[in-house]
Design an enzyme around this catalytic site. Structure first.
Site, PDB file in Angstrom:
ATOM      1  N   ASP A 197     -10.799  -9.599  -9.311  1.00  0.00           N
ATOM      2  CA  ASP A 197     -11.032 -10.470  -8.173  1.00  0.00           C
ATOM      3  C   ASP A 197     -12.522 -10.381  -7.878  1.00  0.00           C
ATOM      4  O   ASP A 197     -13.027  -9.331  -7.480  1.00  0.00           O
ATOM      5  CB  ASP A 197     -10.204  -9.977  -6.979  1.00  0.00           C
ATOM      6  CG  ASP A 197     -10.417 -10.811  -5.722  1.00  0.00           C
ATOM      7  OD1 ASP A 197     -11.476 -11.447  -5.596  1.00  0.00           O
ATOM      8  OD2 ASP A 197      -9.524 -10.821  -4.864  1.00  0.00           O
ATOM      9  N   LYS A 219       0.810  -1.215   0.000  1.00  0.00           N
ATOM     10  CA  LYS A 219       0.000   0.000   0.000  1.00  0.00           C
ATOM     11  C   LYS A 219       0.848   1.273   0.000  1.00  0.00           C
ATOM     12  O   LYS A 219       0.825   2.053   0.959  1.00  0.00           O
ATOM     13  CB  LYS A 219      -0.962  -0.016   1.191  1.00  0.00           C
ATOM     14  CG  LYS A 219      -1.976  -1.144   1.136  1.00  0.00           C
ATOM     15  CD  LYS A 219      -2.945  -1.119   2.297  1.00  0.00           C
ATOM     16  CE  LYS A 219      -3.956  -2.263   2.192  1.00  0.00           C
ATOM     17  NZ  LYS A 219      -4.916  -2.276   3.315  1.00  0.00           N
TER      18      LYS A 219
END
Length: 279
Positions: A219, A163
């Site tokens: 996803d 991140k």
């Protein structure tokens, strides 16, 4: 060749769809999500697929014999008495993955969809000769993900950054891999994360490469992403395999209709629909 698919557990993120069916059996474009992946693996020469299952194995096993007969392959289940993470299942299935020699094998997360260009991944993996290759895909906002830093000229992975708050890369792990059997020597027979415990060491040793995935990727483990993944899948069919879509004036493309469905002459089906029942 062989492949292992990380089927996982209850699929709580995909509720309410998974209240009735295990996540891999939930239909995606009129067939089980798992079956999309298995068909793509068969097309690249895979002869045996291992399903790493942590929960509800009986419900998944009920579909296996039909798939084996339909595709002409062997499908085995590796049952986890306790969840083994994303690397532990490889150690648990080591004897199956290596019993026929030293060839590479695929590993997939069961809740990702794409055009599955496994032949390209295999070719690239064989060209560099190292231990592993992972598909990576580009995202608009990399700060939400762990990103992959690569040598742009070779694809060799240098590091992973979790991140990032400043831009270092927009490539993320797409959840599809190919490995040489030697990776199994790195993985203990216990719950282990392949992303956090195995990949960083492989990258430091120069044994892990990235191959950029072309086309769409999603996803589909949550309802919103499941719907978006369906949209991307239908758009891909419209562009590359339009013959698989419904034909005629009753359909505003892209629309997918199961062969068992009957659409009345006065019906109009809108964009990005997939139908199973009669109208």
């Amino acid at each position: 060749m062989k492949a292992l698919i990380l089927v996982g557990g209850f699929g709580t993120r995909l509720r309410p769809l998974t209240l009735s069916f295990p996540k891999p059996i939930v239909e995606f474009a009129n067939k089980a999500m798992l079956l999309h992946q298995i068909e793509a693996l068969v097309n690249v020469g895979v002869k045996e697929v291992v399903l790493a299952i942590a929960e509800q194995p009986d419900k998944v096993q009920a579909y296996i014999s039909n798939w084996e007969n339909q595709l002409g392959i062997k499908i085995t289940c590796s049952i986890e008495e306790t969840p083994m993470g994303t690397a532990g299942p490889l150690a648990l299935a080591k004897s199956t993955l290596t019993c026929d020699g030293n060839g590479p094998f695929f590993v997939l997360n069961s809740d990702v969809t794409s055009e599955f260009p496994f032949a390209q991944l295999l070719k690239f993996h064989e060209s560099h000769g190292k231990e592993g290759t992972i598909f990576v895909t580009k995202v608009e906002d990399p700060s939400k993900y762990g990103v992959v830093i690569t040598d742009e000229s070779t694809g060799q992975i240098q590091s992973f950054v979790e991140k990032p708050q400043t831009f270092v890369s927009n490539k993320i792990n797409a959840g599809m891999y190919i490995f040489n059997p030697s990776i199994l020597d790195r993985i203990p027979l216990q719950p282990t994360s392949i992303e956090k415990e195995i990949f960083p060491t492989m990258a430091k040793e120069g044994q892990l490469y990235a191959f950029e995935l072309q086309g769409f990727w999603m996803d589909v483990g949550q309802p919103r992403d499941y719907l978006l993944g369906m949209k991307l899948y239908l758009q891909s069919l419209q562009k590359k395999q339009p013959e698989k879509l419904a034909q005629g004036d009753s359909f505003i493309q892209p629309v997918l209709v199961d062969p068992t469905a009957v659409v009345g002459s006065k019906c109009v089906i809108g964009q990005r629909n997939e139908s199973e029942e009669a109208f």
